[in-house]
Design an enzyme around this catalytic site. Structure first.
Site, mmCIF file in Angstrom:
data_model
loop_
_atom_site.group_PDB
_atom_site.id
_atom_site.type_symbol
_atom_site.label_atom_id
_atom_site.label_comp_id
_atom_site.label_asym_id
_atom_site.label_seq_id
_atom_site.Cartn_x
_atom_site.Cartn_y
_atom_site.Cartn_z
ATOM 1 N N ARG A 224 0.851 -1.192 0.000
ATOM 2 C CA ARG A 224 0.000 0.000 0.000
ATOM 3 C C ARG A 224 0.891 1.248 0.000
ATOM 4 O O ARG A 224 1.959 1.252 0.642
ATOM 5 C CB ARG A 224 -0.883 0.038 1.253
ATOM 6 C CG ARG A 224 -2.035 -0.944 1.210
ATOM 7 C CD ARG A 224 -3.106 -0.576 0.189
ATOM 8 N NE ARG A 224 -4.192 -1.545 0.151
ATOM 9 C CZ ARG A 224 -4.265 -2.582 -0.684
ATOM 10 N NH1 ARG A 224 -3.312 -2.781 -1.581
ATOM 11 N NH2 ARG A 224 -5.296 -3.401 -0.659
ATOM 12 N N HIS A 272 -0.832 0.453 -9.763
ATOM 13 C CA HIS A 272 -1.524 -0.462 -8.830
ATOM 14 C C HIS A 272 -2.146 -1.649 -9.583
ATOM 15 O O HIS A 272 -3.370 -1.815 -9.604
ATOM 16 C CB HIS A 272 -2.592 0.292 -8.021
ATOM 17 C CG HIS A 272 -2.999 -0.452 -6.781
ATOM 18 N ND1 HIS A 272 -3.427 0.162 -5.633
ATOM 19 C CD2 HIS A 272 -3.044 -1.789 -6.517
ATOM 20 C CE1 HIS A 272 -3.724 -0.753 -4.721
ATOM 21 N NE2 HIS A 272 -3.486 -1.947 -5.237
#
Ligand code: NDP
Length: 309
Positions: A224, A272
């Protein structure tokens, strides 16, 4: 019994198709078209708007559409007492391993140097880095981190890993606790972050930790964005302490147009995509969890709200 689907990126049509194959009479509702909220027992979610799960009186399962659940715990109006499950999916894990190998080999075989030489039409032979200079450190030895560590070990890399609980794993030196983290970092040339985002791991990659890595180390973050203090990384790269980074996740996504990472010669940016949930692979786990909860049992891969993962 109805399923409420809320996602800012997954395809509801694809999920409906896969779920219907396994459970033909499914009542599938897509946010914000809730219908009678009394019917909704399962929420299938990825980055639901805050409060979206607050007024569902019969909600009995919150199922993440991904491996992470930080997007669920960040909702200040999250109902308490409803089991929360994350996905553990072999296809997702496979993709994460694949991405890690890509990032590690990018550094290990000095791909950036080769690309630069090729762009100048220079025939520049760069031998493979000795394995002793590409020691791997994996943060998080869960479903994904363990697979990454084991795959890299099977390629011959010297691999170490860090987790919350003590572990013994063949060919992987395991560490825990702050002291263990410091020891591992001091002997790591390529650091891979595969931690869940929790209060304990937020901003874990900062000047304090990254400066413990030996000079010329490399950072891979596929967990993250909030694990990494981006400014600290940039400073350490620009000062020459770190060689560069391979990053899939960012404090703000999409990465802003004017962000310095985009044009940095030593930083690879990906949007991502290290591990994307594939409905066809993960749908059976969702159906099984609905079945389990319906028979009063806990779902597979239930998370612990106290630990945040
Ligand atoms: P798991 O829950 O299976 O594993 C988490 C690991 O982190 C465990 O080994 C755990 O230790 C360790 N850990 C947790 N907290 C701490 C801590 N405070 N100190 C040290 N170690 C800690 O998660 P997964 O492997 O399935 O997933 C990891 C993360 O990857 C997800 O949470 C998600 O954010 C990210 N991800 C990113 C994707 C992408 O596309 N970029 C796709 C999929 C996932 P212990 O073993 O002791 O419990």
């Amino acid at each position: 019994m109805a399923i409420l689907f809320i996602s800012d990126s997954d395809s509801p049509a694809e999920w409906l198709k896969e779920l219907q194959e396994l459970s033909p009479n499914i009542d599938f509702r897509v946010w914000p078209n809730l219908g009678n909220t009394d019917d909704i027992e399962t929420a299938l979610v990825w980055k639901a708007p805050p409060g979206a799960l607050a007024n569902l009186p019969n909600l009995s399962l919150i199922q993440s559409l991904g491996a992470g659940i930080d997007h669920i715990f960040s909702d200040p109006q999250l109902p308490t007492g409803v089991p929360i499950a994350r996905l553990v999916d072999k296809e997702l894990t496979r993709q994460m391993v694949e991405y890690s190998v890509l990032a590690v080999l990018n550094r290990h075989r000095r791909a950036e140097t080769l690309r630069e030489a090729a762009s100048e039409h220079r025939w520049h032979v760069v031998p493979s880095t000795p394995l002793e200079q590409s020691r791997i450190g994996v943060l998080g030895l869960g479903e994904i981190g363990l697979s990454i560590a084991q795959t890299l070990a099977s390629l011959g890399f010297i691999v170490q890993g860090w987790s919350r609980s003590p572990k013994t794993i063949t060919k992987i030196k395991c560490y825990q606790g702050l002291g263990g983290l410091e020891t591992m970092l001091s002997a790591t040339d390529i650091l891979i972050c595969a931690l869940p985002l929790t209060r304990a791991t937020n901003a874990i990659l900062s000047t304090n930790t990254l400066s413990l890595l030996p000079r010329n180390s490399y950072v891979v973050n596929l967990a993250r964005g909030e694990h990494l203090v981006e400014e600290d990384l940039l400073t350490l790269i620009n000062k020459g302490h770190l060689a560069g980074a391979f990053l899939d996740v960012f404090e703000k996504e999409p990465l802003p147009q004017n962000h310095p990472f985009w044009d940095h010669p030593n930083i690879t940016v990906t949007p991502h995509l290290a591990g994307l949930t594939i409905a066809a692979s993960a749908a059976d786990q969702v159906v099984e969890n609905i079945r389990l909860v319906g028979t009063g049992k806990p779902p597979l891969h239930q998370v612990d709200p106290r630990q945040g993962y």
